[in-house]
Design a protein around this motif. Sequence first.
Motif, mmCIF file in Angstrom:
data_model
loop_
_atom_site.group_PDB
_atom_site.id
_atom_site.type_symbol
_atom_site.label_atom_id
_atom_site.label_comp_id
_atom_site.label_asym_id
_atom_site.label_seq_id
_atom_site.Cartn_x
_atom_site.Cartn_y
_atom_site.Cartn_z
ATOM 1 N N UNK A 4 0.843 -1.194 0.000
ATOM 2 C CA UNK A 4 0.000 0.000 0.000
ATOM 3 C C UNK A 4 0.884 1.252 0.000
ATOM 4 N N UNK A 5 0.563 2.205 -0.868
ATOM 5 C CA UNK A 5 1.246 3.498 -0.837
ATOM 6 C C UNK A 5 0.722 4.301 0.349
ATOM 7 N N UNK A 6 1.630 4.782 1.196
ATOM 8 C CA UNK A 6 1.246 5.609 2.334
ATOM 9 C C UNK A 6 1.649 7.051 2.028
ATOM 10 N N UNK A 7 0.658 7.943 1.947
ATOM 11 C CA UNK A 7 0.945 9.361 1.739
ATOM 12 C C UNK A 7 1.133 10.007 3.106
ATOM 13 N N UNK A 8 2.314 10.517 3.357
ATOM 14 C CA UNK A 8 2.668 11.013 4.686
ATOM 15 C C UNK A 8 2.279 12.484 4.846
ATOM 16 N N UNK A 9 1.219 12.702 5.614
ATOM 17 C CA UNK A 9 0.843 14.052 6.027
ATOM 18 C C UNK A 9 1.199 14.286 7.492
ATOM 19 N N UNK A 10 1.902 13.334 8.086
ATOM 20 C CA UNK A 10 2.110 13.319 9.528
ATOM 21 C C UNK A 10 3.371 14.013 9.999
ATOM 22 N N UNK A 11 4.346 14.227 9.139
ATOM 23 C CA UNK A 11 5.640 14.694 9.619
ATOM 24 C C UNK A 11 6.126 15.871 8.786
ATOM 25 N N UNK A 12 6.739 16.840 9.473
ATOM 26 C CA UNK A 12 7.189 18.049 8.818
ATOM 27 C C UNK A 12 8.557 17.913 8.178
ATOM 28 N N UNK A 67 -7.797 1.403 2.263
ATOM 29 C CA UNK A 67 -6.988 1.764 1.100
ATOM 30 C C UNK A 67 -7.930 1.951 -0.081
ATOM 31 N N UNK A 68 -7.534 2.788 -0.992
ATOM 32 C CA UNK A 68 -8.301 3.002 -2.209
ATOM 33 C C UNK A 68 -7.309 3.115 -3.359
ATOM 34 N N UNK A 105 -6.224 14.430 0.438
ATOM 35 C CA UNK A 105 -7.481 14.919 1.002
ATOM 36 C C UNK A 105 -8.660 14.134 0.444
ATOM 37 N N UNK A 106 -8.612 13.781 -0.826
ATOM 38 C CA UNK A 106 -9.663 12.921 -1.393
ATOM 39 C C UNK A 106 -9.738 11.600 -0.638
ATOM 40 N N UNK A 107 -8.567 10.979 -0.397
ATOM 41 C CA UNK A 107 -8.530 9.712 0.340
ATOM 42 C C UNK A 107 -9.034 9.893 1.766
ATOM 43 N N UNK A 108 -8.668 11.002 2.385
ATOM 44 C CA UNK A 108 -9.139 11.276 3.743
ATOM 45 C C UNK A 108 -10.660 11.353 3.772
ATOM 46 N N UNK A 109 -11.243 12.039 2.791
ATOM 47 C CA UNK A 109 -12.700 12.136 2.723
ATOM 48 C C UNK A 109 -13.366 10.792 2.523
ATOM 49 N N UNK A 110 -12.807 9.958 1.636
ATOM 50 C CA UNK A 110 -13.368 8.623 1.417
ATOM 51 C C UNK A 110 -13.222 7.755 2.653
ATOM 52 N N UNK A 111 -12.098 7.893 3.346
ATOM 53 C CA UNK A 111 -11.874 7.135 4.567
ATOM 54 C C UNK A 111 -12.895 7.525 5.637
#
Length: 397
Positions: free
Chosen positions: A31-39, A344-345, A384-390
């Motif tokens: 699974x591809x993980x898009x990292x929005x968690x770390x600066x 996952x999507x 953000x699209x994935x976040x909304x679907x999740x």
Amino acid sequence: MPSISEKGRRMPASPIRKLVPYAEAAKKRGVEVIHLNIGQPDIKTPKIALDAVKNNTIEVLAYSMTEGSEAYRNKIAVYYAKNDIHVSADDIIVTTGGSEALSFAMGTLMDKDDEIIIPEPFYANYNGFATAMGINVVPIESKLENNFALPPIANFEKLITPKTKAVLICNPGNPTGYLYSQEEIKQLAELVKKHDLFLIADEVYREFTYDGRQHYSILQEKELEEYAIIVDSVSKRYSMCGARIGCLVSKNQNVIKTALKFAQARLSPPTLAQIASEAALDTPQSYFDDVIEEYMSRRDILVSELQKLDGVKVAVPQGAFYCVVELPIKDADEFAQWMLEKFEMEGSTVMVAPAAGFYATPGLGENQIRIAYVLEKEKLIKAVFLLGEALKQYLSQ
């Protein structure tokens, strides 16, 4: 069997990194993980800094001075002067990242069970540094509804006790992206002078301010020299997180002399990283102009996309590259883990930082996340699209 310390048991886990095992497991599943968690910025480190290390002819990689090389500190002072902050090399201690500067500041100013007031939400590691030093964090809540502006000064005064030694702010803020105004800094200056407290400002995101706003440093404020301490770092300014170079800055020589003793205990900051950081100070303004334009564009796209999601609220950042997002759920920790384990999507999912770990008050931030917009715009839109679907799947369970 030997036991660990009570302090060790109370040491908080990083809300930014504690979900890493679940992210790694997702990646192993393909699974591809898009990292929005770390600066961790994707902006390139200035070539001038990398070349300074690559082309160096050092034959013995020796210790530097405990306070950092004099040449580097002199150049830091010149950099500050360009930002209307007038200090000398003797007012600066080079540290191993801004983290060490914060630890030195806390160790210098506070004894066991002393108190430090911090507007929350705040950089999660402030809790960790305070725990390691045996210091008590006294949080004061700022609110998403007014973009996490400075809480009323009267609320600060209610929290001051004989144990209070300092107020700590992050400006611009992590995780909020809020930029304190000159008027707000002046209010804090009057507060600390009135109650004889120190004011510590974590100013590592100084360059990153948006919409024509200007950063106002606590060391630009007159008559605050004996009270003000700046924590700074090259990590985000030059996209050099791995250099681990920061500094502690104060006109109060008792603070500097005491912090130097803590610095002596760790010998010296890393030599090669100082060479890179000194060279980075010659980075042209055009670099920052381009970076700021890019981050503003990312911020605008991120906020616009988030505002399209039902039940989602977002504070609009004025600086740095983070924002706090309120979700229509009860437990963001559970949701963030669920996204990595169950959602996952088209082969992708998203990793976020649950915001409760950026608060010290139990119960606050449990339905919030922090997003770092350090990815290219196409990735942010997809995330953000994935976040909304999740959210749709999670809420339909």
